[in-house]
Design a protein around this motif. Sequence first.
Motif, PDB file in Angstrom:
ATOM      1  N   ASN A   6      -4.054   7.833  10.488  1.00 31.10           N
ATOM      2  CA  ASN A   6      -4.715   8.569   9.135  1.00 31.10           C
ATOM      3  C   ASN A   6      -3.064   7.687   8.142  1.00 31.10           C
ATOM      4  N   ILE A   7      -1.822   7.090   8.605  1.00 26.64           N
ATOM      5  CA  ILE A   7      -1.143   6.435   7.461  1.00 26.64           C
ATOM      6  C   ILE A   7      -1.194   4.802   7.895  1.00 26.64           C
ATOM      7  N   GLN A   8      -1.625   4.086   7.265  1.00 28.30           N
ATOM      8  CA  GLN A   8      -1.490   3.082   6.877  1.00 28.30           C
ATOM      9  C   GLN A   8      -0.421   2.294   6.368  1.00 28.30           C
ATOM     10  N   ILE A   9       0.187   0.993   7.826  1.00 27.54           N
ATOM     11  CA  ILE A   9       1.557   0.358   7.744  1.00 27.54           C
ATOM     12  C   ILE A   9       0.972  -0.590   7.333  1.00 27.54           C
ATOM     13  N   ILE A  10       1.942  -0.779   6.117  1.00 25.54           N
ATOM     14  CA  ILE A  10       1.966  -2.096   5.194  1.00 25.54           C
ATOM     15  C   ILE A  10       2.131  -2.762   6.273  1.00 25.54           C
ATOM     16  N   GLU A  11       2.650  -4.153   6.961  1.00 24.54           N
ATOM     17  CA  GLU A  11       2.519  -5.060   7.229  1.00 24.54           C
ATOM     18  C   GLU A  11       3.452  -6.484   7.282  1.00 24.54           C
ATOM     19  N   TRP A  12       4.032  -7.257   7.740  1.00 28.54           N
ATOM     20  CA  TRP A  12       4.746  -8.077   6.639  1.00 28.54           C
ATOM     21  C   TRP A  12       3.714  -9.693   6.123  1.00 28.54           C
ATOM     22  N   GLU A  13       2.629  -9.443   6.686  1.00 27.82           N
ATOM     23  CA  GLU A  13       1.622 -10.559   5.677  1.00 27.82           C
ATOM     24  C   GLU A  13       1.027  -9.870   4.837  1.00 27.82           C
ATOM     25  N   ASP A  14       1.614  -8.349   4.852  1.00 25.68           N
ATOM     26  CA  ASP A  14       0.706  -7.987   3.431  1.00 25.68           C
ATOM     27  C   ASP A  14       1.678  -8.246   2.557  1.00 25.68           C
ATOM     28  N   LEU A  15       3.251  -8.982   2.332  1.00 20.50           N
ATOM     29  CA  LEU A  15       3.953  -8.894   1.528  1.00 20.50           C
ATOM     30  C   LEU A  15       4.625  -9.379   0.302  1.00 20.50           C
ATOM     31  N   ASP A  16       4.534  -9.710  -1.140  1.00 22.50           N
ATOM     32  CA  ASP A  16       5.250 -10.612  -1.955  1.00 22.50           C
ATOM     33  C   ASP A  16       6.770 -10.855  -1.060  1.00 22.50           C
ATOM     34  N   LYS A  17       7.345 -11.461  -0.296  1.00 19.23           N
ATOM     35  CA  LYS A  17       8.838 -11.879  -0.027  1.00 19.23           C
ATOM     36  C   LYS A  17       9.719 -11.944  -0.892  1.00 19.23           C
ATOM     37  N   ARG A  18       9.178 -12.513  -2.403  1.00 18.41           N
ATOM     38  CA  ARG A  18      10.604 -12.594  -3.173  1.00 18.41           C
ATOM     39  C   ARG A  18      10.687 -10.661  -3.679  1.00 18.41           C
ATOM     40  N   LYS A  19       9.716 -10.721  -4.132  1.00 17.39           N
ATOM     41  CA  LYS A  19       9.666  -9.214  -4.773  1.00 17.39           C
ATOM     42  C   LYS A  19      10.169  -7.848  -3.668  1.00 17.39           C
ATOM     43  N   PHE A  20      10.468  -8.595  -2.560  1.00 18.56           N
ATOM     44  CA  PHE A  20      10.960  -8.184  -1.268  1.00 18.56           C
ATOM     45  C   PHE A  20      11.884  -7.689  -0.977  1.00 18.56           C
ATOM     46  N   TYR A  21      12.755  -8.799  -1.167  1.00 20.45           N
ATOM     47  CA  TYR A  21      14.410  -9.018  -0.491  1.00 20.45           C
ATOM     48  C   TYR A  21      15.051  -8.935  -2.192  1.00 20.45           C
ATOM     49  N   SER A  22      14.432  -8.778  -3.509  1.00 18.29           N
ATOM     50  CA  SER A  22      14.846  -8.664  -4.858  1.00 18.29           C
ATOM     51  C   SER A  22      15.573  -7.129  -4.120  1.00 18.29           C
ATOM     52  N   PHE A  23      14.024  -6.579  -4.541  1.00 15.86           N
ATOM     53  CA  PHE A  23      14.130  -5.015  -4.138  1.00 15.86           C
ATOM     54  C   PHE A  23      15.316  -4.455  -3.395  1.00 15.86           C
ATOM     55  N   GLY A  24      14.989  -4.880  -1.884  1.00 18.01           N
ATOM     56  CA  GLY A  24      15.577  -4.292  -1.028  1.00 18.01           C
ATOM     57  C   GLY A  24      17.159  -4.839  -0.835  1.00 18.01           C
ATOM     58  N   VAL A  25      17.844  -5.580  -1.345  1.00 20.83           N
ATOM     59  CA  VAL A  25      19.357  -5.674  -1.854  1.00 20.83           C
ATOM     60  C   VAL A  25      19.971  -4.092  -2.402  1.00 20.83           C
ATOM     61  N   PHE A  26      19.594  -4.063  -3.487  1.00 23.18           N
ATOM     62  CA  PHE A  26      19.406  -2.777  -4.212  1.00 23.18           C
ATOM     63  C   PHE A  26      18.917  -1.221  -3.664  1.00 23.18           C
ATOM     64  N   MET A  27      18.401  -1.164  -2.823  1.00 19.42           N
ATOM     65  CA  MET A  27      18.052  -0.216  -1.683  1.00 19.42           C
ATOM     66  C   MET A  27      19.050   0.050  -1.282  1.00 19.42           C
TER      67      MET A  27
END
Length: 317
Positions: A6-27
Motif C-alpha cells: 500500500n505504501i510505495q517505497i522510494i528506492e535509490w534509483e529514484d533519487l536525485d543524488k545532489r538534492k539527497f545529500y544536500s538536504f540529508g546533512v541538514f536533516m
Amino acid sequence: MQEKRNIQIIEWEDLDKRKFYSFGVFMTMTIRATVYPATLIRTRLQVQKGKSLYSGTFDAFFKILRAEGVRGLYRGFLVNTFTLISGQGYITTYELVRKYVSTYSENNTLKSLVAGGSASLVAQSITVPIDIVSQHLMMQGQGDNMGRFKIKSKTVVLATKHKVTFGQTRDIIVQIFAADGFRGFYRGYVASLLTYIPNSAVWWPFYHFYAEQLSKWAPSECPHLLLQAMAGPLAAATASTVTNPMDVVRARVQVEGKSSVIETFKQLLAEEGFWGMTKGLSARIISSTPTAIVMVVGYETLKKLSLRPELVDSRHW
C-alpha cells in the motif's frame, strides 16, 4: 516477484543524488540536536553504579538542569556533530545495499534486514571514536564515580594515574591515547557492533511492517507520511527493547575502560541482576521516539524532495 504494498517505497534509483545529500546533512544535524539530551541522560544512567546519583530518567534530567543548566544537557555535543559523516555513510550504505539485494530478491523484509545491518556496520566504524570522546565529556559535571576520569574542580584524576587537566576535547584525546594507544578510540567497538547492527537490522523491517499494517487500517485518503511517522516510534521501541542489554554493556566498556564484553556482562549481572540490563531503557525509548519521528518524517520527506522530476507525481503522499 515484486511485493504489492500500500505504501510505495522510494528506492535509490529514484533519487536525485545532489538534492539527497544536500538536504540529508541538514536533516541529520536536526535529529542530533533534538535527541542529544536524552542520549546524555541515557549514558549517565547506564554508567552509574546502581542508583548512586540518579533514580531514573526524569530525576537525572532535573538534577542535571539544576546543577549544570541547559549546557549540561549538551556536554560533548560539538564533538558529537562529527557523526554527521557517519550519518551520510549510513544512509548511503542502506540505500546501496537495498539496491544490491533487490537484484537477488524483492522481499522487502530481507532487503531491509541486510541493508540495515550493513549500514550500521559502516556507521559504527566511523562513530565509535567520536562516541568515546563525547561520552567522556558527557560524564563531566556531577559525581566522582561515573567514569575512568574523576572530576575535582578543574582537574581530573585518571584512575591509578597522576592528575591531569581535563578541560578540553584535545586533552581527552591525549589522555585516551596515553592510556590505551590508538585502540583506546575503538574500545567497545565489538559491543557497539553487537548493539547497533541488530538494532538497525531489526528497526527497518519493523518500520516497514508497522507502516504497512497501519495503512491497512487507515482510511485510503490518510497521508502515508502520517502512517510512517507512527510506524517509526513503534519500530524504535521494539528495536530498543531487544538490544538494550548490549547497549548497557557497550556504555560500560567504553566509559569505564573495560576490555572484555563478556566479563562486563557477567559483572553487571552479578552486581545488579536482570534489571541492570534494563538501565537507561526508558531514556532510550524516550530519545528514540522523537528520533524516529524526526528521522522518518525527515527521511521520507528528503526522499520525496529528492525524487527525479519525472517521478514527482507518481507517489501518493
